[in-house]
Design a protein around this motif. Structure first.
Motif, PDB file in Angstrom:
ATOM      1  N   GLU A   1       7.691 -15.464   6.678  1.00 34.23           N
ATOM      2  CA  GLU A   1       8.329 -14.379   7.411  1.00 34.23           C
ATOM      3  C   GLU A   1       9.373 -13.672   6.551  1.00 34.23           C
ATOM      4  O   GLU A   1       9.446 -12.438   6.517  1.00 34.23           O
TER       5      GLU A   1
ATOM      6  N   SER B   1      -3.451 -11.894   8.573  1.00 35.02           N
ATOM      7  CA  SER B   1      -2.103 -12.036   9.125  1.00 35.02           C
ATOM      8  C   SER B   1      -1.019 -11.631   8.132  1.00 35.02           C
ATOM      9  O   SER B   1       0.046 -11.160   8.532  1.00 35.02           O
TER      10      SER B   1
ATOM     11  N   HIS C   1      -0.916  -7.827   8.252  1.00 33.49           N
ATOM     12  CA  HIS C   1      -0.489  -7.455   9.600  1.00 33.49           C
ATOM     13  C   HIS C   1       1.007  -7.696   9.750  1.00 33.49           C
ATOM     14  O   HIS C   1       1.737  -6.859  10.307  1.00 33.49           O
ATOM     15  N   GLY C   2       1.469  -8.834   9.231  1.00 29.75           N
ATOM     16  CA  GLY C   2       2.902  -9.128   9.280  1.00 29.75           C
ATOM     17  C   GLY C   2       3.716  -8.184   8.422  1.00 29.75           C
ATOM     18  O   GLY C   2       4.831  -7.795   8.791  1.00 29.75           O
TER      19      GLY C   2
ATOM     20  N   ALA D   1       2.961  -5.049   7.836  1.00 31.87           N
ATOM     21  CA  ALA D   1       3.036  -3.797   8.593  1.00 31.87           C
ATOM     22  C   ALA D   1       4.061  -3.888   9.718  1.00 31.87           C
ATOM     23  O   ALA D   1       4.818  -2.932   9.964  1.00 31.87           O
ATOM     24  N   GLU D   2       4.102  -5.015  10.413  1.00 25.90           N
ATOM     25  CA  GLU D   2       5.082  -5.185  11.489  1.00 25.90           C
ATOM     26  C   GLU D   2       6.499  -5.052  10.959  1.00 25.90           C
ATOM     27  O   GLU D   2       7.367  -4.461  11.608  1.00 25.90           O
ATOM     28  N   ASN D   3       6.752  -5.601   9.774  1.00 27.13           N
ATOM     29  CA  ASN D   3       8.080  -5.486   9.179  1.00 27.13           C
ATOM     30  C   ASN D   3       8.401  -4.061   8.746  1.00 27.13           C
ATOM     31  O   ASN D   3       9.565  -3.720   8.541  1.00 27.13           O
TER      32      ASN D   3
ATOM     33  N   GLY E   1       7.573  -1.675  10.743  1.00 25.35           N
ATOM     34  CA  GLY E   1       7.637  -0.973  12.015  1.00 25.35           C
ATOM     35  C   GLY E   1       6.348  -0.269  12.359  1.00 25.35           C
ATOM     36  O   GLY E   1       6.345   0.695  13.139  1.00 25.35           O
TER      37      GLY E   1
ATOM     38  N   GLN F   1       2.168  -0.502  13.640  1.00 25.44           N
ATOM     39  CA  GLN F   1       1.232  -1.304  14.409  1.00 25.44           C
ATOM     40  C   GLN F   1      -0.162  -1.179  13.794  1.00 25.44           C
ATOM     41  O   GLN F   1      -0.784  -0.128  13.837  1.00 25.44           O
ATOM     42  N   THR F   2      -0.633  -2.275  13.195  1.00 27.32           N
ATOM     43  CA  THR F   2      -1.968  -2.282  12.611  1.00 27.32           C
ATOM     44  C   THR F   2      -2.828  -3.313  13.331  1.00 27.32           C
ATOM     45  O   THR F   2      -2.337  -4.101  14.138  1.00 27.32           O
TER      46      THR F   2
ATOM     47  N   LEU G   1      -5.067  -6.676  13.464  1.00 28.49           N
ATOM     48  CA  LEU G   1      -5.031  -7.956  12.767  1.00 28.49           C
ATOM     49  C   LEU G   1      -6.269  -8.177  11.915  1.00 28.49           C
ATOM     50  O   LEU G   1      -6.187  -8.621  10.769  1.00 28.49           O
TER      51      LEU G   1
ATOM     52  N   HIS H   1      -6.681   3.767  12.558  1.00 24.93           N
ATOM     53  CA  HIS H   1      -6.724   2.364  12.957  1.00 24.93           C
ATOM     54  C   HIS H   1      -8.148   1.821  12.898  1.00 24.93           C
ATOM     55  O   HIS H   1      -9.098   2.519  13.282  1.00 24.93           O
TER      56      HIS H   1
END
Length: 371
Positions: A216, A242, A245-246, A248-250, A252, A254-255, A257, A271
């Motif tokens: 993380e 993952s 995907h993680g 991208a989340e960091n 901000g 939304q992709t 998985l 997408h």
């Protein structure tokens, strides 16, 4: 089994001025030879290459004729290809620069070179940005930070890279002292540029000492690095998994998985695209491809990301591919190479021997690819 391609350049005149008391070899090599000083650069290169003898069946060298590399490789029994030709008489700085250009054109994973600061200057003047090189110290003075601490260390670091050890990319300064001024008692050093060099990381030991690497935190660091370096109007293709995907989340974003998404100027513009959609988005448009490795297995192409087809890879360019993986994930491979299986044998064979892996904030590793 594919072979790992290495470039080798030896400056046969490096180090001659030392035993003669000339404080260097620039411009005085012939004078040193006339005094009976024996060249040492080949012997020091031999010490480095001895570390690679146990794995020589998996190596293929590219080099220049005679004392610039071919003679030594033939003596030691390494498979090699001779490029170009040297001019009559002693080798020159022009020969070194010509060798660098030829080795880069051939696509070697790493250029090993033996010499001193003058040789590093010649390498620096001809090398492309980002081409990994590593110096085998053979000169009188070694001010530049592009050399291993000794010839054996150069060989051991090269072997570590080939065998899948975690080797970090670093930037090393090229510096040289004005030898004419030095002979008059004046020490004047000058900065000539920087080269990309592999560096011993000791990453596995660090992870054990610090406990468990936090994926993380690594992804948060990578996101900060990427966000500060977005290229305008360039399309970033995020592969599935993952890790991405993680990431991208960091950022901000939304992709999907298990899908492939395309990001441009900090926004997701497509997408979960199909192969046809992805090709249309990258064909003729500047793009970067981010993929990750399947943990424990090592595939980066051909498993779960078939949307990234051979024609997509060619449209993006293999030089624009980056692997995103934590050091912990790479450690699960236990030294095995990353794998590609695009379904196109010619394309798979065209993959470089090593790829760049983003493993942390401003932290790039070199890792071998099996084909």
């Amino acid at each position: 089994m594919s072979r790992f391609h290495l470039g080798l350049i030896i400056n046969p005149l490096a180090g001659l001025g030392g035993p003669a008391g000339f404080k260097g070899s620039d411009g005085v090599a012939q004078q040193a030879l006339a005094l009976g000083i024996e060249p040492k650069a080949a012997a020091r290169t031999r010490t480095a290459l001895e570390c690679l003898l146990p794995i020589k069946q998996g190596l293929h060298f590219l080099t220049f004729p005679g004392p610039m590399g071919a003679d030594l490789l033939a003596e030691m029994g390494f498979a090699h290809q001779v490029l170009g030709q040297v001019h009559e008489g002693p080798s020159s700085a022009a020969d070194t620069r010509e060798a660098v250009e030829a080795l880069q054109q051939a696509g070697v994973a790493l250029i090993l070179f033996a010499g001193g600061d003058g040789t590093a200057r010649d390498i620096c003047s001809a090398v492309r940005e980002g081409q990994p090189v590593l110096g085998i110290p053979a000169g009188v003075k070694i001010q530049s930070g592009v050399y291993a601490i000794n010839p054996r260390a150069a060989g051991e670091l090269t072997r570590r890279l080939i065998e899948g050890g975690l080797v970090r990319l670093a930037s090393g300064e090229v510096r040289d002292i004005d030898e004419a001024a030095l002979r008059e008692g004046k020490v004047t050093a000058r900065w000539y540029g920087e080269l990309t060099v592999p560096e011993e990381g000791g990453y596995l030991q660090q992870v054990k000492q610090g406990g468990v690497e936090s994926e993380e935190l690594v992804l948060a660091d990578l996101a900060a690095w990427l966000e500060s370096n977005w290229e305008s109007d360039v399309r970033y293709v995020f592969g599935p998994g993952s890790t991405l995907h993680g990431l991208a989340e960091n950022l901000g974003l939304q992709t999907t998985l298990l899908g492939v998404d395309v990001i441009e100027n900090g926004e997701v513009i497509a997408h979960d695209v199909s192969e046809a959609q992805l090709f249309e988005l990258v064909d003729g448009h500047p793009a970067r491809l981010l993929v990750t490795a399947i943990g424990g297995q090592g595939h980066i192409i051909g498993r779960g990301n078939q949307q990234i087809s051979p024609r997509v890879l060619r449209a993006i360019g293999l030089g624009n591919l980056r692997v995103v993986a934590t050091k912990r994930k790479l450690a699960t491979l236990e030294g095995r190479p990353l794998l590609v299986d695009s379904g196109d044998v010619q394309l798979d064979d065209a993959f470089p021997d090593v790829v760049r892996v983003w493993a942390g904030y401003k932290e790039e590793l070199l890792y071998p690819v099996g084909k």
